[in-house]
Design an enzyme around this catalytic site. Sequence first.
Site, PDB file in Angstrom:
ATOM      1  N   SER A  44      13.350  68.734  -4.035  1.00  0.00           N
ATOM      2  CA  SER A  44      14.795  68.735  -3.797  1.00  0.00           C
ATOM      3  C   SER A  44      15.204  70.178  -3.588  1.00  0.00           C
ATOM      4  O   SER A  44      15.014  71.010  -4.471  1.00  0.00           O
ATOM      5  CB  SER A  44      15.536  68.157  -5.001  1.00  0.00           C
ATOM      6  OG  SER A  44      16.917  68.405  -4.850  1.00  0.00           O
ATOM      7  N   ARG A  45      15.725  70.479  -2.412  1.00  0.00           N
ATOM      8  CA  ARG A  45      16.055  71.880  -2.115  1.00  0.00           C
ATOM      9  C   ARG A  45      17.349  72.323  -2.793  1.00  0.00           C
ATOM     10  O   ARG A  45      17.735  73.470  -2.706  1.00  0.00           O
ATOM     11  CB  ARG A  45      16.123  72.086  -0.598  1.00  0.00           C
ATOM     12  CG  ARG A  45      14.763  71.868   0.034  1.00  0.00           C
ATOM     13  CD  ARG A  45      14.690  72.277   1.487  1.00  0.00           C
ATOM     14  NE  ARG A  45      13.417  71.787   2.015  1.00  0.00           N
ATOM     15  CZ  ARG A  45      13.302  70.915   2.994  1.00  0.00           C
ATOM     16  NH1 ARG A  45      14.372  70.432   3.579  1.00  0.00           N
ATOM     17  NH2 ARG A  45      12.121  70.531   3.413  1.00  0.00           N
TER      18      ARG A  45
END
Length: 500
Positions: A362-363
């Site tokens: 998850s950025r």
Amino acid sequence: MSHDQIIENLKKDMQSFTLENKVEHVGKVLELFDGIAKVSGLSNVKSSEMVTFSGGEVGVVLNLETDVVGIIILGDYSKIKEGDEVKATGRILEIPVSDNILGRVVDSLGVPIDGKGVIKSEKSYPIEKVAPGVVTRQSVSEPVATGIKVIDAIIPVGRGQRELIIGDRQTGKTALAIDAILNQKGQNMICVYVSIGQKDSKLRKLEARLEEGGAMKYTVIVSAGASEPASMSYIAPYAGVSIAEYFMDQGKDVLIIYDDLSKHAVAYREISLLLRRPPGREAYPGDVFYLHSRLLERACRRNEKYGGGSITAFPIIETQAGDISAYIPTNVISITDGQIFLETDLFYKGIRPAVNVGSSVSRVGSAAQIKAMKKVAGTLKLDLAQYRELEAFSQFGSDLDDATKKQLERGKRSVEVLKQLQYAPVKTEHQVVVFYALTKGFMDDVAIDKIKTFESELIDYSENNAKTFYKEIRESKMWTEKGEEELKKIITEFKTSFVK
């Protein structure tokens, strides 16, 4: 009526009569094949403009050529024949929107298909729209609580994020999305589920499951079934995001699921090849990246100055034999803010949800977690990463030191805790308690086959006894020393009564 009265009435009618000039752009169908019409005579028509055929069918202009325009026909194209008249409407394709759409199942044009009657709506939103600009957005900082432990802890999703769910068929991609919808009950979130090219039987089961979980009250289903023309599958996700934008414009938070964009790309490829557009890589047209980027860019979190509200997108992509480096998967990975990768091998090993923690990311990261979750999940990520590494290594050596054995045992328990049944989302505060017990070593001496029992019984016991801790998590999203002491005491108490 007397002769004079008739003359008087005629005079009045002549005085009130006004001549109106009405200009209509009309064309003729030259060719027709598989839901595509080539039409001549519509010289002033625009791209994405709605047109109507003489039988009442609706079409959308997609190709503008020198002498003809390429139109995709929405709905039943069997009634149209060559030589039929086509009228330009001057309007971009739009979908009716209103609050009454909640709890309903509609097709790609917003027409209800659930047999519950007409949906009253006074507004229409264009299906294609430019995404909100950077100035109108704010950074993602509020979590979307999915109720899925592995996501909330390790791959957190925030409101306004685009997180891809990717994996082979039958690995539980739709199940993840449905669990996320079920967990939004009481979370002040509206959900839009877009079904693209799925069987009607699957959709009916899904609708019944959402109805049973009380989720249809805040959910809209947009469906383009497998039996419908490719044109309906092509516009379905855009129709879904237009409905989502209607709610976002009211300052609400929306979760939208596209299930799935692989079928969407295939539908677009079919339309493009019929329109004689040149095929590119893997026979997909060159603009297939733009197809998905302009869709997913519409997911955002707007700042208060521009009305607030957010759209969180969960696009789903189906891979072939786990190949995430294929054309469409790499396209969508590069557009989204991270991916949840589901693996067939894990699924058949009984690790479900079958999330490969190493390939998933998850950025937005811990910015989309509450403080308490951030605190307990940090060490969990590390435990799992070390376990994966040691697991492979330990298969070859029987002589392991105590520290390594301890890490392996902790890792096994972490994997066990992250397993979860379908349609059983877990509340955030319950997750925090379980992860606290795991990372602080309270589960290290519990047998692997008793972990699930320990977890569920601990949740019930702590809910009844650790009132201060729960109150702190719900209100301030983090525990105090007093709350932590209470939880430690409660877990220790619980362990004495738990049969290992």
